[in-house]
Enzyme design. Structure first.
Site, PDB file in Angstrom:
ATOM      1  N   GLU A 250       0.826  -1.167  -0.101  1.00 25.39           N
ATOM      2  CA  GLU A 250      -0.003   0.052  -0.056  1.00 25.39           C
ATOM      3  C   GLU A 250       0.745   1.239  -0.090  1.00 25.39           C
ATOM      4  O   GLU A 250       0.483   2.159  -0.831  1.00 25.39           O
ATOM      5  CB  GLU A 250      -1.001  -0.030   1.153  1.00 25.39           C
ATOM      6  CG  GLU A 250      -1.885   1.245   1.460  1.00 25.39           C
ATOM      7  CD  GLU A 250      -2.703   1.419   2.437  1.00 25.39           C
ATOM      8  OE1 GLU A 250      -3.410   2.197   2.674  1.00 25.39           O
ATOM      9  OE2 GLU A 250      -2.692   0.196   3.048  1.00 25.39           O
ATOM     10  N   GLN A 287      18.098  33.525 -13.110  1.00 28.08           N
ATOM     11  CA  GLN A 287      19.192  32.612 -12.284  1.00 28.08           C
ATOM     12  C   GLN A 287      18.459  31.930 -11.175  1.00 28.08           C
ATOM     13  O   GLN A 287      18.563  30.843 -10.794  1.00 28.08           O
ATOM     14  CB  GLN A 287      20.433  33.224 -11.647  1.00 28.08           C
ATOM     15  CG  GLN A 287      21.604  32.155 -11.141  1.00 28.08           C
ATOM     16  CD  GLN A 287      22.554  32.975 -10.437  1.00 28.08           C
ATOM     17  OE1 GLN A 287      22.615  33.828  -9.643  1.00 28.08           O
ATOM     18  NE2 GLN A 287      23.872  32.665 -11.246  1.00 28.08           N
TER      19      GLN A 287
END
Length: 385
Positions: A250, A287
Site C-alpha cells: 500500500e 538565475q
C-alpha cells in the site's frame, strides 16, 4: 513530457514498456478530455471503471485462472504512474487493483477468489477497503465496528469514514471486531457485497481540500447480515495480521503516485518558464529560476532512483517495513515541497484553477496523511535505530 530523462529502470521490461504505451494512449483519449468536467462536478461516472476493465487496466497482477493476465506489482505501478502523469489522481483504481484485490488473492478461500476476482478484473465489482472510523484514524486496533456471530453468519454494525471509492464500490472489505475483548487478535476482515445488503448505507461524498472527483465517503452498516463465507479467509482474528502484511505494498502505491506527480509538476513548470516572459526575458533565463529547478530536478531524480529501488525490492520479495515506510514518508514530503516551489514559478497564474499546478498543489496534500501518516512512518523507522 519526461522532466528527468533517466534511463529505463531494470524492472521495466519490454512487456511493461508496451503496457505503458497502451495505458498512456487509452488514458489520453478516454479520460483526459473529461478531467476538468469531473473535477468541476466532483465525480467521475461508473463507466470509467468498466472502460478501464475493458482496456485491461484493472487488477493486472491477478492470475489468469481468476480472470487476470498474471502480471506483477510492476504492471500496477506502470498503470498507476500513467494515471498520475495524466492528472487523473482522483481515480481509485490503484486501491482497487493494488490493495483490495490482493487481500482477496492472498487471504481468500478458493471459492472467494472464484467468486470475486474475475468481476474485479472487468470492473463489474469495484473494491474499497473500510478501515478508518470517526475518532480512530491510524489506530486500527481501536476500531469499533463489530461483526458478531448471528445464526450461521454474522451481523455487522458500525460506521466508516474517509473511504476511497465509497460511492461506487460494491465490494467492500470491512475491518471489524469479531472479538471485542481480544485487541488486535479480535480483528477480522469481512467482505460486504453491497448490491444485496439490507442495512448498508452510503453517507455523504465528503468535501475535501483536493482530489475533488474522488468519491471519498462515509459508510454505515446497521445490522448487515453476512453469511459465514464472507469472512475473508477461514479463521477469525486474522485481520490485523493480514492488514500489516500488505502495508508495504500500500505504501509503495503511494510512492508511485507521489513520484509521478512530482515529475508532472516539474515538466509543466519547465514548459511554462520557457514560454512565459517577464522584464524582457523568459523566466527560465533568470538565475533564481534555474537554481530552483536545478534543485527540484536533483531531488526528483534522487526520489526516482529510490522509487525504482523499492519496486525492485518488492518484486524480489524483500521490501521490509522500514524501507517501505521511508518510501512513503520521504517522497510525499518531497512531493509537497517541489509542487510548492513549482507553483511559485507560475506566479499569480499558479493560484488560478485553470492551471494544473493549482489543482496539484491541493491534491498533493493528502499524500502525507493517508496509508499511515508520515508521523507514523517516522515512528516505524525509528524502531530500527
Amino acid at each position: 513530457m519526461d522532466a528527468l530523462n533517466l534511463p529505463r529502470p531494470a524492472w521495466m521490461t519490454e512487456e511493461l514498456v508496451l503496457l505503458e504505451e497502451q495505458a498512456r494512449r487509452f488514458i489520453a483519449s478516454e479520460y483526459v478530455p473529461h478531467l476538468d468536467e469531473w473535477n468541476e462536478t466532483g465525480m467521475y461516472g461508473r463507466e470509467v471503471w468498466t472502460k478501464a476493465g475493458g482496456a485491461g487496466l484493472l487488477c493486472p497482477a491477478i492470475p489468469e485462472d481468476h480472470g487476470g493476465v498474471g502480471g506483477t506489482f510492476a504492471h500496477e505501478a506502470v498503470i498507476g504512474r500513467e494515471l498520475s502523469l495524466a492528472g487523473f489522481d482522483s481515480f481509485g483504481a490503484p486501491l482497487h487493483s493494488g490493495i483490495v484485490a490482493p487481500y482477496i488473492l492472498h487471504y481468500g478461500t478458493d471459492e472467494q477468489k472464484r467468486r470475486w476476482l474475475p468481476k474485479m478484473v472487468t470492473g463489474e465489482l469495484i473494491g474499497a477497503i473500510a478501515m478508518s472510523e470517526p475518532g480512530t484514524g491510524s489506530d486500527l486496533q481501536g476500531v469499533r465496528t463489530t461483526a458478531r456471530k448471528s445464526g450461521n453468519g454474522y451481523m455487522l454494525n458500525g460506521s466508516k469514514t474517509f473511504i476511497t471509492n465509497g460511492q461506487h464500490a460494491n465490494l467492500i472489505v470491512v475491518v471489524a471486531k469479531t472479538d471485542t475483548g481480544a485487541g488486535a487478535k479480535g480483528v477480522s476482515l469481512m467482505v460486504v457485497e453491497t448490491d444485496n445488503a439490507p442495512g448498508f448505507r452510503r453517507g455523504r461524498k465528503l468535501k475535501k481540500l483536493g482530489l475533488d472527483a474522488a468519491d471519498t465517503s462515509e459508510l454505515f452498516f446497521d445490522d448487515v447480515k453476512l453469511p459465514a463465507e464472507n469472512l475473508l479467509g477461514t479463521e477469525e482474528g486474522q485481520g490485523f495480521a493480514q492488514l500489516m502484511r500488505d502495508l508495504p505494498r500500500e505504501r509503495l502505491i503511494v510512492t508511485v503516485h507521489a513520484q509521478a506527480m512530482i515529475e508532472r509538476a516539474l515538466g509543466l513548470t519547465i514548459e511554462y518558464v520557457k514560454q512565459r516572459q517577464a522584464f524582457g526575458k523568459k523566466i527560465i533565463e533568470f538565475q533564481n529560476t534555474q537554481f530552483v529547478l536545478a534543485e527540484c530536478k536533483s531531488e526528483a531524480t534522487i526520489a526516482r532512483v529510490f522509487h525504482d529501488h523499492c519496486i525492485e525490492r518488492y518484486l524480489a520479495g524483500v521490501l521490509d517495513t522500514v524501507t517501505a515506510s521511508m518510501a512513503k514518508y520521504w517522497p510525499t514530503d518531497l512531493q509537497g515541497k517541489i509542487i510548492d516551489r513549482c507553483l511559485q514559478l507560475f506566479g499569480g497564474y499558479g493560484y488560478m484553477e485553470e492551471f494544473p499546478i493549482s489543482r496539484m498543489y491541493r491534491d498533493a496534500r493528502v499524500s502525507r496523511i493517508y496509508a499511515g501518516t508520515n508521523e507514523i512512518m517516522k515512528l516505524l523507522i525509528a524502531r530500527s535505530l
